[in-house]
Design a protein around this motif. Sequence first.
Motif, mmCIF file in Angstrom:
data_model
loop_
_atom_site.group_PDB
_atom_site.id
_atom_site.type_symbol
_atom_site.label_atom_id
_atom_site.label_comp_id
_atom_site.label_asym_id
_atom_site.label_seq_id
_atom_site.Cartn_x
_atom_site.Cartn_y
_atom_site.Cartn_z
ATOM 1 N N ASP A 190 0.835 -1.211 0.000
ATOM 2 C CA ASP A 190 0.000 0.000 0.000
ATOM 3 C C ASP A 190 0.868 1.259 0.000
ATOM 4 O O ASP A 190 0.547 2.237 -0.692
ATOM 5 C CB ASP A 190 -0.923 -0.006 1.221
ATOM 6 C CG ASP A 190 -2.036 -1.048 1.105
ATOM 7 O OD1 ASP A 190 -2.294 -1.493 -0.026
ATOM 8 O OD2 ASP A 190 -2.608 -1.409 2.149
ATOM 9 N N LEU A 191 1.944 1.243 0.788
ATOM 10 C CA LEU A 191 2.834 2.401 0.825
ATOM 11 C C LEU A 191 3.481 2.650 -0.532
ATOM 12 O O LEU A 191 3.586 3.809 -0.985
ATOM 13 C CB LEU A 191 3.913 2.195 1.891
ATOM 14 C CG LEU A 191 3.454 2.241 3.348
ATOM 15 C CD1 LEU A 191 4.595 1.840 4.284
ATOM 16 C CD2 LEU A 191 2.943 3.634 3.720
ATOM 17 N N ALA A 192 3.921 1.588 -1.187
ATOM 18 C CA ALA A 192 4.537 1.740 -2.507
ATOM 19 C C ALA A 192 3.526 2.255 -3.524
ATOM 20 O O ALA A 192 3.847 3.132 -4.348
ATOM 21 C CB ALA A 192 5.121 0.404 -2.962
ATOM 22 N N TYR A 193 2.301 1.728 -3.486
ATOM 23 C CA TYR A 193 1.270 2.167 -4.425
ATOM 24 C C TYR A 193 0.881 3.627 -4.159
ATOM 25 O O TYR A 193 0.662 4.405 -5.098
ATOM 26 C CB TYR A 193 0.041 1.268 -4.290
ATOM 27 C CG TYR A 193 -1.102 1.669 -5.192
ATOM 28 C CD1 TYR A 193 -1.036 1.461 -6.561
ATOM 29 C CD2 TYR A 193 -2.247 2.263 -4.654
ATOM 30 C CE1 TYR A 193 -2.081 1.836 -7.394
ATOM 31 C CE2 TYR A 193 -3.305 2.639 -5.472
ATOM 32 C CZ TYR A 193 -3.216 2.423 -6.844
ATOM 33 O OH TYR A 193 -4.246 2.810 -7.657
ATOM 34 N N SER A 194 0.829 4.013 -2.890
ATOM 35 C CA SER A 194 0.485 5.395 -2.541
ATOM 36 C C SER A 194 1.526 6.366 -3.082
ATOM 37 O O SER A 194 1.182 7.457 -3.560
ATOM 38 C CB SER A 194 0.360 5.553 -1.028
ATOM 39 O OG SER A 194 -0.667 4.726 -0.510
ATOM 40 N N PHE A 195 2.795 5.968 -3.026
ATOM 41 C CA PHE A 195 3.820 6.875 -3.533
ATOM 42 C C PHE A 195 3.744 6.988 -5.056
ATOM 43 O O PHE A 195 3.999 8.064 -5.609
ATOM 44 C CB PHE A 195 5.210 6.401 -3.113
ATOM 45 C CG PHE A 195 6.304 7.304 -3.595
ATOM 46 C CD1 PHE A 195 6.536 8.530 -2.980
ATOM 47 C CD2 PHE A 195 7.077 6.963 -4.686
ATOM 48 C CE1 PHE A 195 7.521 9.385 -3.445
ATOM 49 C CE2 PHE A 195 8.077 7.813 -5.162
ATOM 50 C CZ PHE A 195 8.296 9.024 -4.533
ATOM 51 N N VAL A 196 3.403 5.909 -5.730
ATOM 52 C CA VAL A 196 3.244 5.972 -7.191
ATOM 53 C C VAL A 196 2.140 6.959 -7.550
ATOM 54 O O VAL A 196 2.281 7.777 -8.482
ATOM 55 C CB VAL A 196 2.941 4.577 -7.758
ATOM 56 C CG1 VAL A 196 2.564 4.667 -9.238
ATOM 57 C CG2 VAL A 196 4.144 3.660 -7.590
ATOM 58 N N GLN A 197 1.027 6.912 -6.832
ATOM 59 C CA GLN A 197 -0.051 7.871 -7.077
ATOM 60 C C GLN A 197 0.394 9.297 -6.765
ATOM 61 O O GLN A 197 0.092 10.239 -7.511
ATOM 62 C CB GLN A 197 -1.271 7.510 -6.222
ATOM 63 C CG GLN A 197 -1.991 6.259 -6.674
ATOM 64 C CD GLN A 197 -3.254 6.036 -5.871
ATOM 65 O OE1 GLN A 197 -3.275 6.230 -4.650
ATOM 66 N NE2 GLN A 197 -4.324 5.616 -6.549
ATOM 67 N N TYR A 198 1.120 9.453 -5.662
ATOM 68 C CA TYR A 198 1.613 10.776 -5.272
ATOM 69 C C TYR A 198 2.530 11.350 -6.346
ATOM 70 O O TYR A 198 2.457 12.525 -6.686
ATOM 71 C CB TYR A 198 2.339 10.640 -3.937
ATOM 72 C CG TYR A 198 2.993 11.906 -3.426
ATOM 73 C CD1 TYR A 198 2.245 13.014 -3.081
ATOM 74 C CD2 TYR A 198 4.380 11.973 -3.271
ATOM 75 C CE1 TYR A 198 2.835 14.158 -2.593
ATOM 76 C CE2 TYR A 198 4.986 13.118 -2.799
ATOM 77 C CZ TYR A 198 4.214 14.211 -2.454
ATOM 78 O OH TYR A 198 4.808 15.355 -1.987
ATOM 79 N N LYS A 199 3.395 10.499 -6.885
ATOM 80 C CA LYS A 199 4.328 10.943 -7.917
ATOM 81 C C LYS A 199 3.594 11.324 -9.194
ATOM 82 O O LYS A 199 3.944 12.301 -9.857
ATOM 83 C CB LYS A 199 5.331 9.820 -8.196
ATOM 84 C CG LYS A 199 6.433 10.205 -9.168
ATOM 85 C CD LYS A 199 7.520 9.153 -9.227
ATOM 86 C CE LYS A 199 6.969 7.829 -9.689
ATOM 87 N NZ LYS A 199 8.025 6.815 -9.889
ATOM 88 N N SER A 200 2.560 10.581 -9.556
ATOM 89 C CA SER A 200 1.804 10.907 -10.770
ATOM 90 C C SER A 200 1.057 12.222 -10.620
ATOM 91 O O SER A 200 0.905 12.980 -11.581
ATOM 92 C CB SER A 200 0.831 9.770 -11.091
ATOM 93 O OG SER A 200 -0.109 9.603 -10.038
ATOM 94 N N GLN A 201 0.579 12.530 -9.405
ATOM 95 C CA GLN A 201 -0.094 13.811 -9.169
ATOM 96 C C GLN A 201 0.880 14.967 -9.337
ATOM 97 O O GLN A 201 0.533 16.006 -9.888
ATOM 98 C CB GLN A 201 -0.703 13.824 -7.773
ATOM 99 C CG GLN A 201 -1.857 12.852 -7.582
ATOM 100 C CD GLN A 201 -2.322 12.787 -6.139
ATOM 101 O OE1 GLN A 201 -1.796 13.494 -5.278
ATOM 102 N NE2 GLN A 201 -3.299 11.924 -5.866
ATOM 103 N N LEU A 202 2.114 14.768 -8.857
ATOM 104 C CA LEU A 202 3.118 15.818 -9.008
ATOM 105 C C LEU A 202 3.491 16.007 -10.466
ATOM 106 O O LEU A 202 3.707 17.126 -10.935
ATOM 107 C CB LEU A 202 4.373 15.484 -8.200
ATOM 108 C CG LEU A 202 4.211 15.510 -6.676
ATOM 109 C CD1 LEU A 202 5.493 15.026 -6.020
ATOM 110 C CD2 LEU A 202 3.899 16.931 -6.207
ATOM 111 N N ALA A 203 3.578 14.908 -11.215
ATOM 112 C CA ALA A 203 3.952 14.987 -12.625
ATOM 113 C C ALA A 203 2.906 15.737 -13.429
ATOM 114 O O ALA A 203 3.219 16.388 -14.424
ATOM 115 C CB ALA A 203 4.141 13.581 -13.191
ATOM 116 N N ALA A 204 1.670 15.668 -13.008
ATOM 117 C CA ALA A 204 0.611 16.359 -13.734
ATOM 118 C C ALA A 204 0.783 17.865 -13.657
ATOM 119 O O ALA A 204 0.362 18.599 -14.555
ATOM 120 C CB ALA A 204 -0.751 15.954 -13.187
#
Length: 513
Positions: A190-204
């Motif tokens: 869950d922590l790894a998946y949460s960071f992937v989502q966090y990173k995609s939000q920043l990339a946007a």
Amino acid sequence: MHSLLTVKETLLYTAKLRLPNSQYSRDQKRKRVDSILQQLRLEGIKDSQIGSTKNRGISGGERKRVSIGVELLTDPKVLFLDEPTSGLDSNSSQLTVELVRKIATERRIAALMTIHQPSARIFNLFDRIILLSQGHVIYFGPTASAVGYFLKLGYSCPVHENPADYFVDLMTLDYRSDAALAESKVRVADLAYSFVQYKSQLAAGECTKAVFLYGQEIVPKEQGSVAVTHQAQNSWVYEYKTLARRDWLNLMRNVPFLASQVVQSLATALIVGFMFFYLKHDSASIQNRLGVLYIVALNATFPIVMPALYAFFDERDIMLRERSAAVYRVTPFYISKATTFMPVALASSAVFICGVYFISHLTFSAGKFFATLGVLSCLNIVSISFMLMIGSAVRTMDVAFVIAPGIITIELLFGGLLANPKTIPVAIKWVHWINPVYYAYAAFVLNEFSDLQFTCSTGAVCYLDGMQVIEAYGMGRFTIGQDIAMLLAIATVFYLAGYALLRWRAKPKFTWI
């Protein structure tokens, strides 16, 4: 690092080898070393030896700072430190990290550091952190934002707990029970998946003129990029002279090695000399002369190869690390090793042959004595080249200490005394043709027996002159000059093979010599 060099000598030789002479004078290199000593607070121990497990030196924290100083001498753009606080107490660890942070800030260096379970004070010294678990990135961003990031995910760090310890507990799999292991795997996923989502939000929300790193803006510099060159920093001659000075300094401070060479030569010379004391010219002296000459040849094998091989391995491992940074070429190092070990081997053998030759009363002739010394010197050259070849070919010292004695033992078996060369089966006869001990022993026998006459006792089986002995033992196939030429040819093959093996092992591959 070389354990027998002082802190200042270690940094100074590094500066000489890594900094190009075209850009830095000798005084500038010394000033840079003095600056590093001051910045890393090493001035108080600059004249102390680095030390090792065998000889006392500086502390572990001080050794870590010296290692950092070695890298800072070249003004790197990126400084990577792999667990610089391992094995240090909390105070030394904090001092090391504080100094790295201070120097990185002053010199505008990007410093990357791997660290396990830092204290809270050390943790807060980092600008950004990367948290990894099971091959996944759990968090990458500003240190100050880490606690808030995990709080948004529902993981609140207790007020009086070290954030680093808390994060490690979150990311670590719990093997105490099957249920705990399954729960921890789900949490890490869950922590790894949460960071992937966090990173995609920043990339946007990424900007084209600036790079946003998790809430912090980093404006690219307008300076030109640094060109990476694969060319040598200094000339071949300069590298050899510098390495030779460093090797001689190490060798002269290696008191156990030098003392063992001196004691072994003197003790063996006295024992062997008095064992064959004052050889006569009767039938019994023939066997004794053959025996003492064989011992002379034997003394240029084991006593030369094994101590030098032990000393070479430490130097070789240091070279491989320095070579990975393209500090110098392989050939200056290799030739420096050969020219450093050679005088010690020749000197110890000269002491040995002087004692044995005159105590045992071999033929008293200046020409024959210096011929014996010359052949022995050639055999020493072969032994050093053999040591370098084995040391370059084998990865570990334990394996080398099995292979080298095995090969030397075979050489001694086919040396000419234990088995007559005329009677060796054809299938293995080739061994003594590539055997340096055979050529050295044959030259010793030719030199000693060529003009001797013997008196025979009544009823004893005896040779009348030395030429009969030479013929009977199969030592007259080549002349002394040809034997010496074969020894030098074998040494050349060993040297070239050793260099090729070391060059193949050493990296980077782009600098061929």
